[in-house]
Scaffold this active site. Structure first.
Site, mmCIF file in Angstrom:
data_model
loop_
_atom_site.group_PDB
_atom_site.id
_atom_site.type_symbol
_atom_site.label_atom_id
_atom_site.label_comp_id
_atom_site.label_asym_id
_atom_site.label_seq_id
_atom_site.Cartn_x
_atom_site.Cartn_y
_atom_site.Cartn_z
ATOM 1 N N GLY A 112 0.779 -1.241 0.000
ATOM 2 C CA GLY A 112 0.000 0.000 0.000
ATOM 3 C C GLY A 112 0.807 1.286 0.000
ATOM 4 O O GLY A 112 0.271 2.346 0.288
ATOM 5 N N ARG B 190 -12.283 -16.553 -13.485
ATOM 6 C CA ARG B 190 -11.757 -15.193 -13.356
ATOM 7 C C ARG B 190 -12.682 -14.148 -13.986
ATOM 8 O O ARG B 190 -12.954 -13.116 -13.370
ATOM 9 C CB ARG B 190 -10.344 -15.134 -13.950
ATOM 10 C CG ARG B 190 -9.572 -13.901 -13.562
ATOM 11 C CD ARG B 190 -8.073 -14.146 -13.581
ATOM 12 N NE ARG B 190 -7.637 -14.796 -14.793
ATOM 13 C CZ ARG B 190 -7.195 -14.143 -15.873
ATOM 14 N NH1 ARG B 190 -7.140 -12.835 -15.883
ATOM 15 N NH2 ARG B 190 -6.794 -14.807 -16.935
ATOM 16 N N HIS C 299 4.015 -0.202 -12.794
ATOM 17 C CA HIS C 299 4.806 -1.426 -12.867
ATOM 18 C C HIS C 299 6.268 -1.065 -12.575
ATOM 19 O O HIS C 299 6.769 -0.062 -13.081
ATOM 20 C CB HIS C 299 4.672 -2.056 -14.260
ATOM 21 C CG HIS C 299 5.459 -3.324 -14.392
ATOM 22 N ND1 HIS C 299 5.043 -4.509 -13.820
ATOM 23 C CD2 HIS C 299 6.655 -3.583 -14.975
ATOM 24 C CE1 HIS C 299 5.933 -5.453 -14.058
ATOM 25 N NE2 HIS C 299 6.931 -4.911 -14.763
#
Ligand code: GAR
Length: 227
Positions: A23, A76, A120
């Site tokens: 987080g 999914r 990323h």
């Protein structure tokens, strides 16, 4: 009560942060959003488990949290449809992945096309996937970093919105390099997100361009000096 003739103010865009782990990017965004004239409302933090540090941080920061446990009995796309429903119930405009480690199904990405943002920990398209810092060290690259991008149907791919580069130093190990990249992530994600929401960063095909007075910042490349 008489009706006002003035048009109603534009709705404030609503952001959901999807988290799976620590987080720290959530916290960087929340701290930026607490500052002056942030253009959006952090309307929802969505996680699949209560017992993760990101959820604790979100609660400490006073953000609204929803825990949506994933049902292992459904596939999914069906799980992602439940996530979509939750986002739509909260009238979310922007879906921001902040250390969200599940791969979203193509159907989910299509349903929310152009509105899902990810960070990323590499200079994409180099090193998609996991263990980016270890792989960067093994490859001997001299520059490493982080990328904020719109999410498309491929893994860690989609139009690049901003990148932050950091040097790889001779005595780096995975942890040192990861720490340097993470600092860069915290500097990169909030301003890129803000520019996107404000429409100062527009995406055309695979390329994102800064418009108006921000054009000089194209591309946003942050060099994080070594302490
Ligand atoms: C960050 O390094 C982020 O770039 C990465 O996970 C970490 C989450 O840290 N995301 C990915 O690898 C997604 N492909 P955080 O939970 O402290 O923000």
């Amino acid at each position: 009560m008489p009706k006002s003739d003035s048009p109603s103010p534009a709705a404030v865009p609503r952001v959901a942060l999807l988290v799976s782990g620590r987080g720290s990017n959530l916290e960087a965004i929340a701290r930026a959003a607490a500052g002056q004239s942030w253009p959006a409302c952090l309307a929802l933090v969505l996680a699949h488990r209560e017992d993760i540090p990101a959820v604790r941080r979100a609660r400490e920061l006073g953000l609204p949290v929803r825990i949506l446990p994933l049902n292992p009995a459904i596939d999914r796309p069906a799980q992602d449809a439940q996530i979509s429903q939750c986002l739509e119930e909260a009238a979310i405009d922007w879906i921001v992945l902040a250390g969200y480690m599940r791969i979203l199904s193509p159907a989910f990405v299509r349903r929310h096309a152009g509105r899902v943002v990810n960070i990323h920990p590499s200079l994409l398209p180099a090193f998609p996937g996991l263990h980016t810092h270890r792989r960067a060290l093994a490859a001997g690259v001299k520059l490493h970093g982080a990328t904020v991008h719109l999410v498309d149907e491929a893994l860690d791919a989609g139009p690049i919105l901003g990148q932050a580069a950091v040097p790889v130093l001779p005595d780096d190990d995975e942890a040192r390099l990861a720490g340097r990249v993470l600092q860069a992530e915290h500097r990169l994600y909030p301003p890129v997100l803000r520019a996107l929401i404000e429409g100062r960063l527009r995406v055309c095909g695979q390329r994102a361009r800064w418009v108006g007075a921000s054009a000089a910042a194209d591309p946003l490349l942050l060099w994080v000096p070594v302490a």
